[in-house]
Design a protein around this motif. Structure first.
Motif, short mmCIF file in Angstrom:
data_model
loop_
_atom_site.label_atom_id
_atom_site.label_comp_id
_atom_site.label_asym_id
_atom_site.label_seq_id
_atom_site.Cartn_x
_atom_site.Cartn_y
_atom_site.Cartn_z
N HIS A 1 0.86 -1.18 0.00
CA HIS A 1 0.00 0.00 0.00
C HIS A 1 0.90 1.23 0.00
N VAL A 2 0.70 2.11 -0.98
CA VAL A 2 1.57 3.26 -1.19
C VAL A 2 0.75 4.54 -1.05
N LEU A 3 1.36 5.54 -0.42
CA LEU A 3 0.75 6.87 -0.30
C LEU A 3 1.67 7.89 -0.94
N ASP A 4 1.11 8.70 -1.85
CA ASP A 4 1.86 9.79 -2.48
C ASP A 4 1.18 11.10 -2.07
N ILE A 5 1.82 11.82 -1.16
CA ILE A 5 1.27 13.08 -0.65
C ILE A 5 1.77 14.23 -1.52
N GLY A 6 0.85 15.03 -2.04
CA GLY A 6 1.22 16.10 -2.96
C GLY A 6 1.68 15.53 -4.28
N CYS A 7 0.86 14.64 -4.84
CA CYS A 7 1.26 13.82 -6.00
C CYS A 7 1.39 14.62 -7.28
N GLY A 8 0.73 15.78 -7.37
CA GLY A 8 0.77 16.54 -8.62
C GLY A 8 0.21 15.75 -9.78
N THR A 9 0.90 15.79 -10.91
CA THR A 9 0.42 15.08 -12.10
C THR A 9 0.96 13.66 -12.21
N GLY A 10 1.69 13.20 -11.18
CA GLY A 10 1.94 11.77 -11.11
C GLY A 10 3.33 11.27 -11.42
N ALA A 11 4.37 12.09 -11.29
CA ALA A 11 5.72 11.62 -11.61
C ALA A 11 6.12 10.42 -10.75
N VAL A 12 5.87 10.51 -9.44
CA VAL A 12 6.22 9.41 -8.55
C VAL A 12 5.35 8.19 -8.82
N ALA A 13 4.05 8.42 -8.96
CA ALA A 13 3.11 7.32 -9.19
C ALA A 13 3.46 6.55 -10.46
N LEU A 14 3.72 7.26 -11.54
CA LEU A 14 4.02 6.61 -12.81
C LEU A 14 5.32 5.81 -12.73
N GLY A 15 6.34 6.41 -12.13
CA GLY A 15 7.63 5.74 -12.04
C GLY A 15 7.56 4.48 -11.19
N LEU A 16 6.84 4.57 -10.07
CA LEU A 16 6.76 3.40 -9.19
C LEU A 16 5.93 2.29 -9.82
N LEU A 17 4.76 2.64 -10.33
CA LEU A 17 3.87 1.61 -10.88
C LEU A 17 4.49 0.92 -12.09
N GLU A 18 5.25 1.64 -12.88
CA GLU A 18 5.87 1.04 -14.05
C GLU A 18 6.80 -0.10 -13.68
N MET A 19 7.43 -0.01 -12.51
CA MET A 19 8.31 -1.08 -12.05
C MET A 19 7.56 -2.39 -11.90
N PHE A 20 6.29 -2.31 -11.53
CA PHE A 20 5.52 -3.51 -11.24
C PHE A 20 4.87 -4.11 -12.49
N LEU A 21 5.25 -3.59 -13.65
CA LEU A 21 4.86 -4.23 -14.91
C LEU A 21 5.88 -5.28 -15.33
N HIS A 22 6.98 -5.39 -14.61
CA HIS A 22 8.09 -6.25 -15.02
C HIS A 22 8.36 -7.32 -13.97
N PRO A 23 8.73 -8.54 -14.42
CA PRO A 23 9.12 -9.59 -13.47
C PRO A 23 10.32 -9.14 -12.67
N PRO A 24 10.46 -9.57 -11.42
CA PRO A 24 9.58 -10.50 -10.70
C PRO A 24 8.48 -9.82 -9.89
N LEU A 25 8.18 -8.56 -10.21
CA LEU A 25 7.24 -7.79 -9.41
C LEU A 25 5.80 -7.88 -9.90
N THR A 26 5.57 -8.55 -11.02
CA THR A 26 4.24 -8.55 -11.62
C THR A 26 3.18 -9.24 -10.77
N SER A 27 3.61 -10.12 -9.87
CA SER A 27 2.64 -10.85 -9.05
C SER A 27 2.21 -10.06 -7.81
N ILE A 28 2.83 -8.93 -7.56
CA ILE A 28 2.54 -8.15 -6.36
C ILE A 28 1.40 -7.18 -6.63
N ASN A 29 0.43 -7.16 -5.74
CA ASN A 29 -0.70 -6.25 -5.86
C ASN A 29 -0.32 -4.90 -5.25
#
Length: 282
Positions: free
Chosen positions: A15-43
């Motif tokens: 569970h991740v919290l982004d305070i003051g997220c703006g247009t999503g630089a942190v969110a996009l960078g972090l979530l993109e990591m979980f598109l690739h093995p071995p992280l794809t199985s993590i919710n």
């Protein structure tokens, strides 16, 4: 963060919290990591908070365009300075494994930043990490010691960068330098933007940990005969100047180091003579 023993083995869901997220630089960078093995199985569940409705709409659009819409991302439009409202949101949505506050505390008053840290510290999991990063300027130099002091009161460990976090004033171990390259950006007409590196961006990092961990723990176990600290150059030209290392016993000076050594990285050294034996790029 991956050197944190509490996060080396990720749970099935984070569970991740982004305070003051703006247009999503942190969110996009972090979530993109979980598109690739071995992280794809993590919710991954992410909550993003910002005062700007238009920014959140841009974030929603960015998630869609980047192919990240499959992730469970909840957007909250609210003023994080309203502590009662923030507390209500975090109580209903937390606890959190990762918290990011990127270039948000340099937009508000120091006492408000301290209040926010106090509020969100109540909604952290046992192995949670809080990442605070701000562009370097006098305003944030004065903020860092206040955040460190409050973190100590809250029982949070200073995970990175400094092992001697009892200073009452700003110090250079908060600095990191980054270059950015525009070559991956593309205009609407399809042409790529080609550019040389931008001017260096100097930023302050402060990573806090709910557990009693520091970034040095693993290296201390592996190299018990070495003292460990964070490299901090000083002088007009860090490529050739003397440097110092921030250690648990305070700052220690050493001689000239190789040009490729970067401020903020970790070094293991012997005290007599003061010689760097191990270098870990951060």
């Amino acid at each position: 963060i991956t050197l944190n023993p509490g996060l080396q083995y990720l749970p099935d869901s984070i569970h991740v919290l982004d305070i003051g997220c703006g247009t999503g630089a942190v969110a996009l960078g972090l979530l993109e990591m979980f598109l690739h093995p071995p992280l794809t199985s993590i919710n991954v569940v992410m909550d993003c908070i910002d005062i700007s409705g238009p920014a959140l709409e841009r974030l929603k659009s960015h998630l869609r365009e980047a192919g990240l819409s499959k992730f469970n991302v909840t957007l909250f439009e609210q003023d994080i300075r309203d502590i009662d409202s923030l507390d209500s949101t975090l109580e209903g949505s937390g606890p959190y494994d990762l918290v990011f506050a990127a270039n948000v505390f340099n937009e508000i008053e120091h006492n408000e930043s301290v209040d926010i840290l106090d509020c969100m510290s109540k909604y952290l999991t046992d192995n949670a990490v809080v990442v605070i990063v701000n562009a370097e300027r006098d305003f944030t130099k004065k903020l860092q010691p206040l955040l460190v002091s409050e973190a100590n009161k809250l029982g949070l460990s200073i995970y990175y960068p400094c092992p001697a976090h009892n200073t009452s004033t700003h110090s250079c171990w908060f600095w990191r330098e980054y270059d950015y390259d525009f070559r991956r950006l593309r205009r609407k007409n399809g042409q790529f933007i080609v550019s040389s590196h931008r001017e260096e961006l100097v930023v302050h990092w402060l990573c806090l940990c709910k557990g009693k961990f520091t970034i040095f723990d693993d290296f201390k176990n592996r190299f018990p005969r070495l003292e460990w600290g964070t490299l901090s150059f000083f002088g007009k030209d860090s490529r050739i100047s003397d440097c110092e290392v921030c250690t648990s016993q305070g700052k220690k000076a050493c001689g000239k180091q190789p040009a490729q050594y970067r401020r903020g990285s970790l070094v293991g050294f012997t005290q007599n003579p003061f010689t760097i034996q191990e270098y870990v790029e951060i």
